[in-house]
Enzyme design. Structure first.
Site, PDB file in Angstrom:
ATOM      1  N   ARG A 156     -10.505   0.179  15.523  1.00 45.24           N
ATOM      2  CA  ARG A 156     -10.304   1.109  14.450  1.00 45.24           C
ATOM      3  C   ARG A 156     -11.193   0.672  13.205  1.00 45.24           C
ATOM      4  O   ARG A 156     -11.884   1.275  12.996  1.00 45.24           O
ATOM      5  CB  ARG A 156      -8.706   0.869  13.958  1.00 45.24           C
ATOM      6  N   LYS A 194       0.900  -1.336   0.181  1.00 46.19           N
ATOM      7  CA  LYS A 194       0.110  -0.008  -0.013  1.00 46.19           C
ATOM      8  C   LYS A 194       0.967   1.189  -0.019  1.00 46.19           C
ATOM      9  O   LYS A 194       2.212   1.202   0.194  1.00 46.19           O
ATOM     10  CB  LYS A 194      -0.955  -0.135   1.255  1.00 46.19           C
ATOM     11  N   MET A 204      12.018  24.228   3.115  1.00 46.94           N
ATOM     12  CA  MET A 204      11.042  23.568   1.902  1.00 46.94           C
ATOM     13  C   MET A 204      12.076  22.936   1.120  1.00 46.94           C
ATOM     14  O   MET A 204      11.767  21.644   0.795  1.00 46.94           O
ATOM     15  CB  MET A 204      10.453  24.450   1.274  1.00 46.94           C
ATOM     16  N   TYR A 237      16.250  29.606   9.437  1.00 44.88           N
ATOM     17  CA  TYR A 237      14.745  30.413   9.858  1.00 44.88           C
ATOM     18  C   TYR A 237      14.926  30.517  11.394  1.00 44.88           C
ATOM     19  O   TYR A 237      15.427  29.256  11.949  1.00 44.88           O
ATOM     20  CB  TYR A 237      13.791  29.677   9.062  1.00 44.88           C
TER      21      TYR A 237
HETATM   22  C1  LIG Z   1      -0.439  -1.827   6.841  1.00 48.22           C
HETATM   23  C2  LIG Z   1      -1.075  -3.008   7.375  1.00 48.22           C
HETATM   24  C3  LIG Z   1      -0.204  -4.066   7.824  1.00 48.22           C
HETATM   25  C4  LIG Z   1       1.385  -4.098   7.538  1.00 48.22           C
HETATM   26  O1  LIG Z   1       1.846  -3.613   8.691  1.00 48.22           O
HETATM   27  P1  LIG Z   1       3.357  -3.552   9.087  1.00 48.22           P
HETATM   28  O2  LIG Z   1       3.596  -3.150  10.530  1.00 48.22           O
HETATM   29  O3  LIG Z   1       3.927  -2.494   8.016  1.00 48.22           O
HETATM   30  O4  LIG Z   1       3.970  -4.746   8.865  1.00 48.22           O
HETATM   31  C5  LIG Z   1      -0.948  -5.250   7.977  1.00 48.22           C
HETATM   32  N1  LIG Z   1      -2.151  -5.352   8.319  1.00 48.22           N
HETATM   33  C6  LIG Z   1      -2.945  -4.265   8.128  1.00 48.22           C
HETATM   34  C7  LIG Z   1      -4.295  -4.497   8.155  1.00 48.22           C
HETATM   35  C8  LIG Z   1      -2.207  -3.050   7.695  1.00 48.22           C
HETATM   36  O5  LIG Z   1      -3.049  -2.162   7.267  1.00 48.22           O
END
Ligand SMILES: *Cc1c(COP(=O)(O)O)cnc(C)c1O
Length: 356
Positions: A132, A36, A300, A252
């Site tokens: 969640r 992802k 930036m 800055y």
């Molecule tokens: C992103 C995600 C993972 C992977 O988690 P990591 O900590 O990066 O290994 C596994 N399960 C779900 C539901 C996730 O959203």
């Protein structure tokens, strides 16, 4: 040579190595490669191609990410971790061999509304304590009973660990116990472990494990390396060098002031590239075999580093911001952040280079 020499180098051999190290941690399980968010900033297409002979299944967050991979020629099954947002998406998932996470009662009705042969492979997510996403424990029995006729041999019961990086936290085994009991009652295979679950909690290994951050070489907690190799190295060139005197400040808001005569190197990278704006003075970088420190605020497009102790540095020299010598976890710690955030925020204006 044309263009800014600011690069994220992605070592696909290290990626393949990490997949195999983590799979070997859980020999009885199948490992899903989580790609992802453009493979945590590493380029989902390239990562998927590099893992083609190792990973049977990929996972992304939502259907747009999966459709993009299909357009790029990726043919493996793709699990949609957040499921689908409509009945149309449910039908689309079947067409493309996307596996759908059902995490509310409504999702079951979308599935049921489709003809039997139009239904995608699906997983059922229950909320075992993270609160969640997922069917609540109060509802789980009713929902599972009401939908038992939909269940297929490839249906999986899934949940997500909230604290897998905390080696003492008793929530992990409590969550696993809850999921195991439900799975037993309905005779379903399981999926629980993310990277930290795979590395730290063998009891959470199951039919399918979901490997994310460790694929990219980061351990949770950061000191539990277990033979992982960093996949991304971030480099930027020095574009300015100057000497300043005691009492003069840099950047800055004059947030850092020299207490010795100091040589400042200015680098062509800043928060618009994804270098974390909250990285504090003292955040390490690497050049000519030595650590150097960030001083002053991140701008930036530029950052400033103290190179007083390295008289050999020159304009054009390349500095590692993170990679093999400076772990992204350490930079993240200095920016009150986590490796996940830093990796996923590298912006499109940083060129990617792939090592195959
Ligand atoms: C992103 C995600 C993972 C992977 O988690 P990591 O900590 O990066 O290994 C596994 N399960 C779900 C539901 C996730 O959203």
């Amino acid at each position: 040579m044309l263009g800014r020499q600011t690069f994220a180098t992605i070592n696909l051999k290290a990626l393949q190595h990490n997949f195999s190290v983590m799979s070997q941690c859980a020999l009885g399980s199948n490992t899903i490669a989580v790609i992802k968010a453009d493979a945590y900033g590493h380029g989902a297409q390239q990562v998927a191609q590099a893992l083609a002979s190792q990973a049977k299944v990929f996972a992304v967050a939502f259907i747009d990410e999966a459709l993009a991979l299909r357009e790029q020629g990726i043919t493996q099954a793709i699990l949609l971790l957040e499921g689908v947002m409509s009945e149309d998406e449910m039908a689309c998932a079947k067409q493309h061999n996307f596996w759908v996470m059902l995490h509310s009662v409504e999702h079951f009705s979308w599935l049921r509304a489709l003809e039997k042969n139009q239904r995608p492979v699906f997983w059922i997510k229950v909320d075992s304590g993270m609160h969640r996403l997922g069917i609540s424990l109060q509802d789980a029995d009713v929902v599972l009973k009401a939908n038992q006729d939909l269940i297929q041999p490839d249906t999986v019961l899934c949940s997500h660990l909230a604290c897998a990086d905390e080696l003492q936290n008793s929530l992990n085994l409590k969550q696993m116990g809850i999921l195991r009991d439900l799975a037993k009652a309905y005779n379903l295979p399981l999926s629980m472990a993310n990277s930290a679950g795979i590395a730290n909690w063998p009891d959470t290994h199951a039919k399918w494990n979901r490997l994310g951050i460790a694929l990219y070489g980061c351990a949770q907690p950061a000191d539990a390396k277990a033979g992982l190799l960093p996949v991304m190295s971030l480099h930027a060139p020095i574009i300015g060098l100057r000497n300043i005197g005691v009492g003069e400040s840099v950047g800055y808001a004059q947030s850092w002031t020299a207490t010795r005569p100091t040589t400042i190197a200015t680098l062509a990278i800043g928060y618009a590239d994804g270098y974390p704006r909250h990285a504090k003075t003292g955040t390490p970088a690497w050049i000519h075999g030595q650590r150097i420190s960030l001083v002053g605020r991140v701008s930036m497009d530029m950052i400033t580093l103290d190179v007083t102790d390295l008289p050999q540095v020159q304009i054009g020299d390349s500095v590692e911001l993170w990679g093999e010598n400076i772990l992204v976890e350490e930079v993240a710690l200095n920016a009150s952040s986590i490796s996940y955030e830093l990796l996923t925020r590298i912006s499109p204006r940083v060129k990617r280079r792939y090592i195959k």
